[in-house]
Motif scaffolding. Structure first.
Motif, PDB file in Angstrom:
ATOM      1  N   THR A  76       9.485   2.845   4.471  1.00  8.74           N
ATOM      2  CA  THR A  76       8.574   2.970   3.412  1.00  8.74           C
ATOM      3  C   THR A  76       9.288   2.367   2.013  1.00  8.74           C
ATOM      4  O   THR A  76       8.647   2.447   1.071  1.00  8.74           O
ATOM      5  CB  THR A  76       8.349   4.317   3.179  1.00  8.74           C
ATOM      6  OG1 THR A  76       9.535   5.051   3.080  1.00  8.74           O
ATOM      7  CG2 THR A  76       7.664   5.004   4.433  1.00  8.74           C
ATOM      8  N   ARG A  77      10.403   1.636   2.175  1.00  3.44           N
ATOM      9  CA  ARG A  77      11.005   0.924   1.184  1.00  3.44           C
ATOM     10  C   ARG A  77       9.881   0.305   0.174  1.00  3.44           C
ATOM     11  O   ARG A  77       9.620   0.395  -0.992  1.00  3.44           O
ATOM     12  CB  ARG A  77      11.982   0.056   1.402  1.00  3.44           C
ATOM     13  CG  ARG A  77      12.564  -0.515   0.092  1.00  3.44           C
ATOM     14  CD  ARG A  77      13.945  -1.390   0.545  1.00  3.44           C
ATOM     15  NE  ARG A  77      14.804  -1.776  -0.725  1.00  3.44           N
ATOM     16  CZ  ARG A  77      15.457  -0.694  -1.276  1.00  3.44           C
ATOM     17  NH1 ARG A  77      15.835   0.456  -0.514  1.00  3.44           N
ATOM     18  NH2 ARG A  77      16.111  -1.051  -2.267  1.00  3.44           N
ATOM     19  N   PHE A  78       8.847  -0.451   0.931  1.00  4.21           N
ATOM     20  CA  PHE A  78       8.027  -1.233   0.131  1.00  4.21           C
ATOM     21  C   PHE A  78       6.804  -0.267  -0.648  1.00  4.21           C
ATOM     22  O   PHE A  78       6.353  -0.803  -1.885  1.00  4.21           O
ATOM     23  CB  PHE A  78       6.923  -2.079   1.016  1.00  4.21           C
ATOM     24  CG  PHE A  78       5.832  -1.358   1.796  1.00  4.21           C
ATOM     25  CD1 PHE A  78       4.825  -1.314   1.315  1.00  4.21           C
ATOM     26  CD2 PHE A  78       6.456  -0.785   3.171  1.00  4.21           C
ATOM     27  CE1 PHE A  78       3.844  -0.750   2.034  1.00  4.21           C
ATOM     28  CE2 PHE A  78       5.244  -0.053   3.527  1.00  4.21           C
ATOM     29  CZ  PHE A  78       3.976   0.015   3.389  1.00  4.21           C
ATOM     30  N   LEU A  79       6.502   0.891  -0.286  1.00  2.41           N
ATOM     31  CA  LEU A  79       5.967   1.935  -1.038  1.00  2.41           C
ATOM     32  C   LEU A  79       6.585   2.326  -2.251  1.00  2.41           C
ATOM     33  O   LEU A  79       6.095   2.545  -3.475  1.00  2.41           O
ATOM     34  CB  LEU A  79       5.592   3.158  -0.098  1.00  2.41           C
ATOM     35  CG  LEU A  79       4.815   2.828   0.903  1.00  2.41           C
ATOM     36  CD1 LEU A  79       4.592   4.121   1.636  1.00  2.41           C
ATOM     37  CD2 LEU A  79       3.108   2.458   0.505  1.00  2.41           C
ATOM     38  N   ARG A  80       8.140   2.257  -2.133  1.00  2.00           N
ATOM     39  CA  ARG A  80       8.828   2.724  -3.449  1.00  2.00           C
ATOM     40  C   ARG A  80       8.814   1.534  -4.491  1.00  2.00           C
ATOM     41  O   ARG A  80       8.827   1.994  -5.392  1.00  2.00           O
ATOM     42  CB  ARG A  80      10.191   3.133  -2.950  1.00  2.00           C
ATOM     43  CG  ARG A  80      10.176   4.610  -2.012  1.00  2.00           C
ATOM     44  CD  ARG A  80      11.561   4.761  -1.434  1.00  2.00           C
ATOM     45  NE  ARG A  80      11.786   4.074  -0.217  1.00  2.00           N
ATOM     46  CZ  ARG A  80      13.033   3.717   0.132  1.00  2.00           C
ATOM     47  NH1 ARG A  80      14.175   3.810  -0.667  1.00  2.00           N
ATOM     48  NH2 ARG A  80      13.094   3.060   1.292  1.00  2.00           N
ATOM     49  N   GLU A  81       9.058   0.332  -3.807  1.00  2.00           N
ATOM     50  CA  GLU A  81       8.873  -0.700  -4.653  1.00  2.00           C
ATOM     51  C   GLU A  81       7.624  -0.941  -5.297  1.00  2.00           C
ATOM     52  O   GLU A  81       7.492  -0.967  -6.441  1.00  2.00           O
ATOM     53  CB  GLU A  81       9.509  -2.001  -3.917  1.00  2.00           C
ATOM     54  CG  GLU A  81      10.784  -1.931  -3.500  1.00  2.00           C
ATOM     55  CD  GLU A  81      11.330  -3.134  -2.637  1.00  2.00           C
ATOM     56  OE1 GLU A  81      10.362  -3.860  -2.313  1.00  2.00           O
ATOM     57  OE2 GLU A  81      12.397  -3.004  -2.367  1.00  2.00           O
ATOM     58  N   LEU A  82       6.558  -0.873  -4.521  1.00  2.00           N
ATOM     59  CA  LEU A  82       5.213  -0.614  -5.095  1.00  2.00           C
ATOM     60  C   LEU A  82       4.894   0.230  -6.222  1.00  2.00           C
ATOM     61  O   LEU A  82       4.364  -0.046  -7.335  1.00  2.00           O
ATOM     62  CB  LEU A  82       4.204  -0.748  -4.141  1.00  2.00           C
ATOM     63  CG  LEU A  82       2.713  -0.556  -4.453  1.00  2.00           C
ATOM     64  CD1 LEU A  82       2.340  -1.950  -5.176  1.00  2.00           C
ATOM     65  CD2 LEU A  82       1.855  -0.279  -3.335  1.00  2.00           C
ATOM     66  N   ASP A  83       5.444   1.544  -5.725  1.00  2.00           N
ATOM     67  CA  ASP A  83       5.114   2.553  -6.911  1.00  2.00           C
ATOM     68  C   ASP A  83       6.011   2.427  -8.264  1.00  2.00           C
ATOM     69  O   ASP A  83       5.314   2.478  -9.222  1.00  2.00           O
ATOM     70  CB  ASP A  83       5.859   3.776  -6.348  1.00  2.00           C
ATOM     71  CG  ASP A  83       5.559   5.007  -7.028  1.00  2.00           C
ATOM     72  OD1 ASP A  83       4.399   5.169  -7.886  1.00  2.00           O
ATOM     73  OD2 ASP A  83       6.397   6.019  -7.030  1.00  2.00           O
ATOM     74  N   GLN A  84       7.133   1.853  -8.119  1.00  2.00           N
ATOM     75  CA  GLN A  84       7.781   1.482  -9.338  1.00  2.00           C
ATOM     76  C   GLN A  84       7.106   0.209 -10.164  1.00  2.00           C
ATOM     77  O   GLN A  84       7.271   0.167 -11.339  1.00  2.00           O
ATOM     78  CB  GLN A  84       9.363   0.907  -9.046  1.00  2.00           C
ATOM     79  CG  GLN A  84       9.587  -0.394  -8.734  1.00  2.00           C
ATOM     80  CD  GLN A  84      11.159  -0.702  -8.524  1.00  2.00           C
ATOM     81  OE1 GLN A  84      11.699   0.324  -8.260  1.00  2.00           O
ATOM     82  NE2 GLN A  84      11.277  -1.788  -8.566  1.00  2.00           N
TER      83      GLN A  84
END
Length: 141
Positions: A76-84
């Motif tokens: 889910t790293r891409f979700l965290r990066e998207l969120d930021q």
């Protein structure tokens, strides 16, 4: 769940949309969750339909033991990066900044891995000591 039932019985013209707003309003008033549910939260900016709110309410009521959303094979790293990257304001206000993966790996290699070996802990999981998002590196440790 009983609070929801009591609310809906006491307010027969309301539905889950009203109940969720009531619950989020309560959480907004608490010190621990107030900033999560303040005016930046989409719950206050977007109205959802009664049926959509009912589905969300059902999803939230499933709780632990009924169905887990945790998947060890899901990155889910891409979700965290998207969120930021979605909101500069949220990024600055709430310190949404993803630690680069190479830094995560370096810290684990220098601290966690030696501790696992020293204390013979073959299957170990930890809570993020920096109180970040709680997400872990994709490779199991």
């Amino acid at each position: 769940m009983q609070y929801r039932q009591v609310y809906l019985i006491a307010n027969p013209r309301h539905n889950d949309r009203h109940w969720l707003r009531e619950a989020f309003g309560y959480l907004r008033g608490l010190k621990a969750t107030g900033r999560i549910f303040d005016e930046h939260n989409p719950a206050w900016r977007f109205d959802i339909s009664g049926p959509a709110a009912e589905e969300l309410s059902d999803f939230l009521r499933r709780g632990a033991g009924q169905e887990s959303l945790r998947r060890d094979d899901l990155n889910t790293r891409f979700l965290r990066e998207l969120d930021q990257d979605l909101s500069t304001h949220a990024k600055k206000t709430y310190a949404l900044l993803q630690t680069p993966e190479f830094v995560e790996e370096f810290i684990l290699d220098q601290t966690f891995e030696p501790a696992v070996k020293e204390f013979d802990l073959p299957a170990t999981s930890v809570i993020d000591p920096t109180c970040g998002s709680g997400s872990a590196p994709t490779a199991p440790r």
